[in-house]
Design a protein around this motif. Sequence first.
Motif, short mmCIF file in Angstrom:
data_model
loop_
_atom_site.label_atom_id
_atom_site.label_comp_id
_atom_site.label_asym_id
_atom_site.label_seq_id
_atom_site.Cartn_x
_atom_site.Cartn_y
_atom_site.Cartn_z
N UNK A 1 0.83 -1.21 0.00
CA UNK A 1 0.00 0.00 0.00
C UNK A 1 0.87 1.26 0.00
N UNK A 2 1.87 1.28 0.85
CA UNK A 2 2.69 2.49 0.98
C UNK A 2 3.65 2.68 -0.18
N UNK A 3 4.08 1.58 -0.83
CA UNK A 3 5.04 1.68 -1.93
C UNK A 3 4.39 1.59 -3.30
N UNK A 4 3.07 1.34 -3.31
CA UNK A 4 2.33 1.22 -4.57
C UNK A 4 2.96 0.17 -5.50
N UNK A 5 3.21 -1.01 -4.89
CA UNK A 5 3.78 -2.12 -5.65
C UNK A 5 2.77 -3.27 -5.72
N UNK A 6 2.94 -4.11 -6.72
CA UNK A 6 2.06 -5.27 -6.91
C UNK A 6 2.82 -6.53 -6.51
N UNK A 7 2.62 -6.97 -5.26
CA UNK A 7 3.25 -8.17 -4.74
C UNK A 7 2.18 -9.23 -4.52
N UNK A 8 2.53 -10.49 -4.68
CA UNK A 8 1.57 -11.59 -4.55
C UNK A 8 1.75 -12.28 -3.20
N UNK A 9 0.68 -12.34 -2.42
CA UNK A 9 0.72 -12.99 -1.11
C UNK A 9 0.54 -14.50 -1.26
N UNK A 10 1.44 -15.27 -0.61
CA UNK A 10 1.35 -16.74 -0.62
C UNK A 10 1.29 -17.22 0.83
N UNK A 11 0.10 -17.62 1.32
CA UNK A 11 -0.01 -18.06 2.72
C UNK A 11 0.40 -19.51 2.92
N UNK A 12 1.00 -19.79 4.07
CA UNK A 12 1.38 -21.15 4.45
C UNK A 12 0.77 -21.48 5.81
N UNK A 13 0.94 -22.72 6.24
CA UNK A 13 0.36 -23.16 7.51
C UNK A 13 1.37 -23.14 8.64
N UNK A 14 2.25 -22.16 8.63
CA UNK A 14 3.23 -22.05 9.69
C UNK A 14 4.56 -21.55 9.17
#
Length: 338
Positions: free
Chosen positions: A188-201
Motif C-alpha cells: 500500500x505504501x510503496x504502490x507495488x504489486x506483490x503476490x501474497x502466498x499463505x502457508x500453515x506455519x
Amino acid sequence: MFAFTHRSAARWLQGAVVSVACVSSSMVTAMYPALADAADYPVRPVKLISPWAAGGANDIFCRALAQKLTESMGQPVVVENRPGAAGTIGSDMAAKAPADGYTLVMGSSPTHSIAPGLYPKLPYDPLRDFTPVTLAAVVPNILVVHPSLPIHSVQELIAYAQAHPGKLNFSSTGNGSSQHLFGELFKYLTKTDLVHVPYKGTAPALNDLLANNVQMAFENPPALLPHIQAGRLRALAVAGSKRSASLPDLPTVAEAGVPGYDVSVWFGVFAPAGTPRPIIDRLNREFQSALASPDIKTRMDGFGAEIVGQGPDGFDAYLRAEIPKWASIIKAANVKID
C-alpha cells in the motif's frame, strides 16, 4: 457437681468454637470458591496454548517461559500447539476454557490486535473474553529477500517490484498473520504489486523462501537469523520503529525510504475472562520473574526481541490502543482474506 458442670461447659464451649470455625471456613469456600482455589494455586499442571505451529517465534517463546515457570511454580507448565486460521483457533480454545488459571494462551498481534479488524465473524472478543496477564515482548519483523535477486536495499526492491508487477511473491504463516499484514502495508505504501502466498506455519513458509519458490518475506527474527548469518537469505530492513539489537547495521523500513512504515509483533499471555485476580497476579509475578532471568534475556536478545514484562492493567491499555490502529491499517490497505 460444680466441677463436673464446669468441665462439661468447657468442653461444650470448645466444641462450639471449632464448629463455628468449620462452618465459617465452609461458608467462605462455598461463597468464594475462586479465592479458596487461588490460595492453593497451582495444584495441577498448567496448559499454555501456542496458537501457532511448532518452530515459530510464538512456540519458541512459549517453551522458554514454560520451562522457567515449571521450575518456579512447582507444577508442570505444558505447551500445547493449536495452530490454524492465523492463531484464532487456539485463541478461541483458550477463551472458552474454564477461568481457573489452568489454561493460558500466548496471544500476539495477529490473534488479538489484527483479527478484530480482519474477520467479520471472529469467534471471540479480544477484550471481553480474555484477562491480560503480561505483555511479554515486542519483536520487529525483518524484511528479507532470496539472495538470487539483484536486490540489496529497500529502494532496489521497490524499483524491481514496480518494473516487474505481480512477479514477486511474499510468504506468510497464514491469512491474517503479521507477515501477511506487514506485506500488505508495504504494498500500500510503496504502490507495488506483490503476490501474497499463505502457508500453515513458519517452517513450510521458510522452506519455500529458502528454495526461492517465494522471493521475500516479513518474518520474525528467531526463524530468520541463522539463515541471514549463513547468507541463505538477505536482510533489507527492520519493520519496527527502531533497529534490532541483533542486526544493528540494518535500517528500519522507514529509514530506508518508506515513511510511515512502523509495525511490530507483540507477544503476551492471556487467561480466560473471569480468572480470579489473585491467580492473575500470581501468574504475572511468575512471568515477570522468568522474563527478568539472565538466560531468558540473553536468548530473547539473540532473537531480536525486546522484553517488556508489562502487567495486566498496562497490557490492557496497550491492547485497547492496538486494535483500532490495526483496523485503520486494514481499511486503508483494503486487506481481504485470500
